[in-house]
Design an enzyme around this catalytic site. Structure first.
Site, PDB file in Angstrom:
ATOM      1  N   SER A 125      -6.742   3.087  -7.488  1.00  0.00           N
ATOM      2  CA  SER A 125      -7.037   2.397  -6.231  1.00  0.00           C
ATOM      3  C   SER A 125      -6.185   1.158  -6.013  1.00  0.00           C
ATOM      4  O   SER A 125      -6.163   0.613  -4.911  1.00  0.00           O
ATOM      5  CB  SER A 125      -8.519   2.001  -6.189  1.00  0.00           C
ATOM      6  N   GLY A 126      -5.485   0.706  -7.036  1.00  0.00           N
ATOM      7  CA  GLY A 126      -4.648  -0.485  -6.891  1.00  0.00           C
ATOM      8  C   GLY A 126      -3.343  -0.179  -6.167  1.00  0.00           C
ATOM      9  O   GLY A 126      -3.057   0.970  -5.814  1.00  0.00           O
ATOM     10  N   TYR A 127      -2.552  -1.212  -5.979  1.00  0.00           N
ATOM     11  CA  TYR A 127      -1.303  -1.020  -5.247  1.00  0.00           C
ATOM     12  C   TYR A 127      -0.316  -0.171  -6.031  1.00  0.00           C
ATOM     13  O   TYR A 127       0.393   0.663  -5.467  1.00  0.00           O
ATOM     14  CB  TYR A 127      -0.681  -2.373  -4.886  1.00  0.00           C
ATOM     15  N   CYS A 140       7.465  -5.821 -13.285  1.00  0.00           N
ATOM     16  CA  CYS A 140       8.309  -5.819 -12.094  1.00  0.00           C
ATOM     17  C   CYS A 140       9.386  -6.901 -12.167  1.00  0.00           C
ATOM     18  O   CYS A 140      10.569  -6.624 -11.958  1.00  0.00           O
ATOM     19  CB  CYS A 140       7.470  -5.938 -10.840  1.00  0.00           C
ATOM     20  N   ASN A 151       9.140  -4.175  -5.911  1.00  0.00           N
ATOM     21  CA  ASN A 151       8.300  -4.341  -7.102  1.00  0.00           C
ATOM     22  C   ASN A 151       7.350  -3.165  -7.334  1.00  0.00           C
ATOM     23  O   ASN A 151       7.057  -2.828  -8.480  1.00  0.00           O
ATOM     24  CB  ASN A 151       7.495  -5.646  -7.023  1.00  0.00           C
TER      25      ASN A 151
END
Lengths: 350, 350, 350, 350
Positions: free
Chosen positions: D14-16, D151, D317
């Site tokens: 569910s995260g980016y 990143c 990123n």
């Protein structure tokens, strides 16, 4: 699906629409880009003007005169120029897709009225097909001259067509606002596009009299003399169109019924999404969410205390409103799967 | 404080620096703006180019030749032009404030090296005073020719001067980065400043060799041949400079001692704030927080595991880095309270 | 103008409206801010929440109970809270200015309908004065309870009032869109205000049913049951409201006549500018150009081919739409020059 | 290339980072996404959190416990959590790709120093492979536990590695700055990520002591106790990292020689582009130009008057710095063409 790769070339390939088309077709598995022409940038590599294509293609711009015959020629020439060169263009390829306004309108008088020019080849207007697959899918399959719709017109037509077709709208009362990005204005720079002047600015560049109204009236099949009240405002964003249409209904109608109209019009459409959520933070169409994609997101809210129905749509002006429309039409013309080359789902967050 | 209103005029008043100066002086209780000149915009109202001044002033641009004698003349002419006109300029007013680089450097050879020109009036260089009150307050009081500092130079000099003066920095190891807004580039537009190309972009426009390094070295009193490693990058913002300076200390030093250095250098300065919080969300200098103001916010972090000291500063390039500096200098010249006309505290949120 | 300084305090001073008010009153020459209260931030310095005020004031938030009597008390409490505390509030100062909606509407039934609450003190509604000087200047001079208008309502009412008052609008046909910044939502954060989700987004947060419609109808003196079709969309900007109102005229009208209406309504108003240029790049109202100021810029375009008149207005929601309105009212109440403390002309470029 | 489709599942989807991975793998022709897990969003459709995937996938989040065995499992769990669950995770699939920091560092002491935790499974650290194909291509082909690089570390390592490997850098003098977007902070919202506070802001969130320095030192093979002076600043942008590294050379070196080093290191790399033009407006790496892509653009400028070499890199990123790295590694692991699923060339203008 044919295994055959078709050979495509692009005229006017240095502009933003041309660059987007180049990006899309470079990723299209059954299209080969043969030549890209630019009068002003002959000899330069494509990536100098379209920096996203650095390392992606070595194509260089050729002179417009150097374009050879091919299977399909896409013209991204400016309005008024395509019509002057149309014979030469049609001599180069059996199928032409034009991104300008030059072959969108059926009535030559509309060019006089909205574009202030006498159309050079009115005889061709009845032969061209307006590029929206949702409205003209079958004609597009056999067309040899396709006129892709204007970006603002595309957003408005797709939003309103199911409602208008159902006779649900008091036509003359409809008020439509679009908010657009600055890429609509193209690559030409000016004091007005200078970053310090433009940044953060909200600029209503066309309160009345926008040329795309002519297309909207034609494709929404409004009666003669009917009016669509349209206003266009540019924001501090590069891509995207956000359309808000205020429709006043001719009769009582429930949200459920409106859902039905959109579902029946677009239920099978691969590039239209109904965005109308009760929860979450992205409940209605938002151009940021379709950036880079061919989706047209549509949503609506019916005012229970009045006859007003607010319809929203969101598109990427350079994809759905220009180059992507050309690709979808090209797919239809060549019997390729309609979504080929248009699968990019967009980015989030962005 | 004198009750007398002084009469000021502005040369080159159509640019961004000139507009900011006009805004500030219109709000200055003891200055009267008499004339504003622009070669290109003669006859136009000021608010056409500076739309914030609509309804605020009826002044119109006059021709540069039409400027009459006045008490103080501020020149916002471009670099290289002020030095050519300096005799005429000095004939018009007993006190001159110049926003260009033409009288900032003391050594004529620096103009050859950094600006690639032979200075037209090297004899005046020793007579001009660099416009930073924090460094030259007493000289400014009696100056008749003031050269306001460059915007990037101002941010860097104010950040580093207490550290350098204390002999705390290994000079040649210092690395300085600034992030700047697009208003630094002025009003002239180009393909590079076209909104769709510029929006969201991060552009390092001067990785090495920025001209402001000459001023920094001079005002930080670096030895000959010392180097300051400076890089400038433009962001998608209009106003503001964010400076990050990496200083390597010559000896062990505590944060407490550094606090002391800044406090002793700037403790009484009305326009310098030390921003170095342990809590909250705005803990270090941020140009957004000084937009429209004359503040220079300064903060720092000492790396406990190395000799590195990171110093931050944030200014508004058009105020602190240009027009506001002129106003502070003007106040000093005329014995007005130093903060007059510079009281705007900025906006939050913005 | 009185020489006397009045003593003012602020309730709810930690929010964005309260911070803006604090900024404005700190610069007001005849007002002294005595106390600022915040239930949640008692003891903290004001600049922690309003970082622009760092170095500008040493005031700290006190507990709401600690507010002493003063000359004027400005309440920035949230909707629904001011009405519960109004007796205590009125006991503290002879003059009260409220920024919430609690005393804006005259008809208690409107609170039930639009805010879904029973008003706690309906007896006071007839005594309060709506804060727009352009509509209620004389009443404001003698008022002891002022209800500043809602930000969106302010932009809409000022844009439309001269047209509506002249009987020029077909009321029920009017469609109004506002684009607003995110500071309207206040300081409370949520998933929806999270930068990666919010950045670049266009979010129509209130397609129908916005509460400010109640104020608009009241102040535009619409007949009972008349409707104003209003939609509000939030953009990726912090401050500002851009209003576009589509008015359908009851009769033929020239742009010249419309100019006349606005001039006669607002010709002497210090904070309304008609922005309707034929040249230049800032031809119509744009919220960026009024950021930080109390100006309401108004422009319009009449469609020569239809009865549609498009009216534009632009304000800063936190100044003109909140704190600035309080200051202008305070000036009127105390017979100070009306523009005192509101002279900031805005920044360009920004 | 194998014809076999492999079955992949995602933990922490569910995260980016997870959303980006889902986007990429949905477009991957030889990967089938079987399950996506989220402890907090079990049962919700993926598109509710990743709105770009609306209409693209019907997948819903399952509970983490419900994940079945599959061919490759990608963990997007937060730092510190993957190490605790690694046995269960490894029991589910023969190949694991982890996006957290938990298996990036080889020396358990580094977790104590930089992450302030005792590593739960130090025995696995020597078995995991750092995810950068440019450095570890052959090991990645046979790895069963891959730790994708951080990143910021990715941007810095790729920029510096050819220079450091050539012994050209005075290690301890190197100063590196990155400017990053707000998506780096993930989906969790706070006062600091509230749009009105964050918009337009420049926030140096890590002046010293950034955890990614540990990875940089490891992958750049710095000697023990060597230092890399690193500072990270967040801008008002959602995606992207812009790295500026100031390297001081150990000897005289020409730009031509530096070109040679990069060409020899990266000449065959499909996802590295040298961006170092003399003409045009996009001459150096800019994160806007790689948004949504797996490209790492690298450029450089050698100061002819000092030993300073300025190296630039730009990445997205969420793609190159996270999910795309996982996909490239997955391709290598499974002997798929390395660029599969990573062909998106980015958008211009954007």
């Amino acid at each position: 699906m044919s295994d055959v790769r078709i050979r495509a070339s692009i005229l006017g390939a240095s502009g933003y629409g041309g660059g987007e088309l180049l990006r899309l077709l470079l990723g299209h598995p059954t299209v080969e880009i043969v030549q890209i022409a630019s009068a002003r940038h002959e000899g330069e590599p494509a990536w100098r003007l379209h920096p996203n294509l650095r390392g992606v293609t070595d194509l260089r711009f050729c002179a417009p005169d150097a374009i050879d015959s091919c299977d399909v020629l896409v013209s991204c020439l400016p309005h008024g120029m395509a019509m002057l060169q149309i014979d030469r263009i049609r001599g180069l390829a059996p199928r032409i897709i034009d991104l300008s306004a030059d072959f969108r309108l059926k009535d030559p008088a509309d060019y006089r009225r909205w574009y202030d020019i006498d159309h050079a080849r009115p005889d061709l207007l009845s032969k061209s097909v307006y590029g929206l697959a949702e409205l003209h899918r079958e004609e597009l399959r056999t067309a040899d001259l396709i006129a892709c719709g204007g970006c603002n017109a595309t957003a408005v037509i797709l939003a309103l067509q199911p409602i208008f077709r159902a006779g649900l709208a008091k036509i003359d009362r409809t008020v439509v606002e679009v908010k657009v990005g600055t890429s609509e204005g193209g690559r030409a720079f000016s004091q007005g596009s200078h970053h310090p002047e433009r940044s953060g600015s909200i600029r209503t560049y066309r309160p009345i009299g926008h040329r795309h109204v002519a297309e909207m009236c034609q494709e929404l099949e409004l009666p003669d003399n009917a009016q669509l009240h349209f206003t266009a405002t540019a924001l501090d964003m590069v891509r995207g169109i956000h359309c808000v249409a205020h429709v006043f209904c001719t009769r009582e109608v429930s949200e459920r019924e409106i859902w039905g109209l959109y579902r029946s019009a677009y239920g099978d459409e691969p590039f239209i999404r109904i965005v109308n959520d009760r929860r979450g933070i992205h409940r209605l169409p938002d151009p940021r969410r379709v950036t880079g994609t061919h989706f047209c997101d549509i949503g609506f809210t019916k005012d229970p205390n009045s006859s007003r129905l607010v319809v929203f749509s969101a598109i990427d002006n350079l994809v759905r409103g220009a180059a992507g429309q050309a690709v979808q039409a090209l797919n239809l013309m060549h019997d390729f799967p309609e979504t080929t080359g248009l699968e990019f789902p967009g980015l989030h967050p962005l």
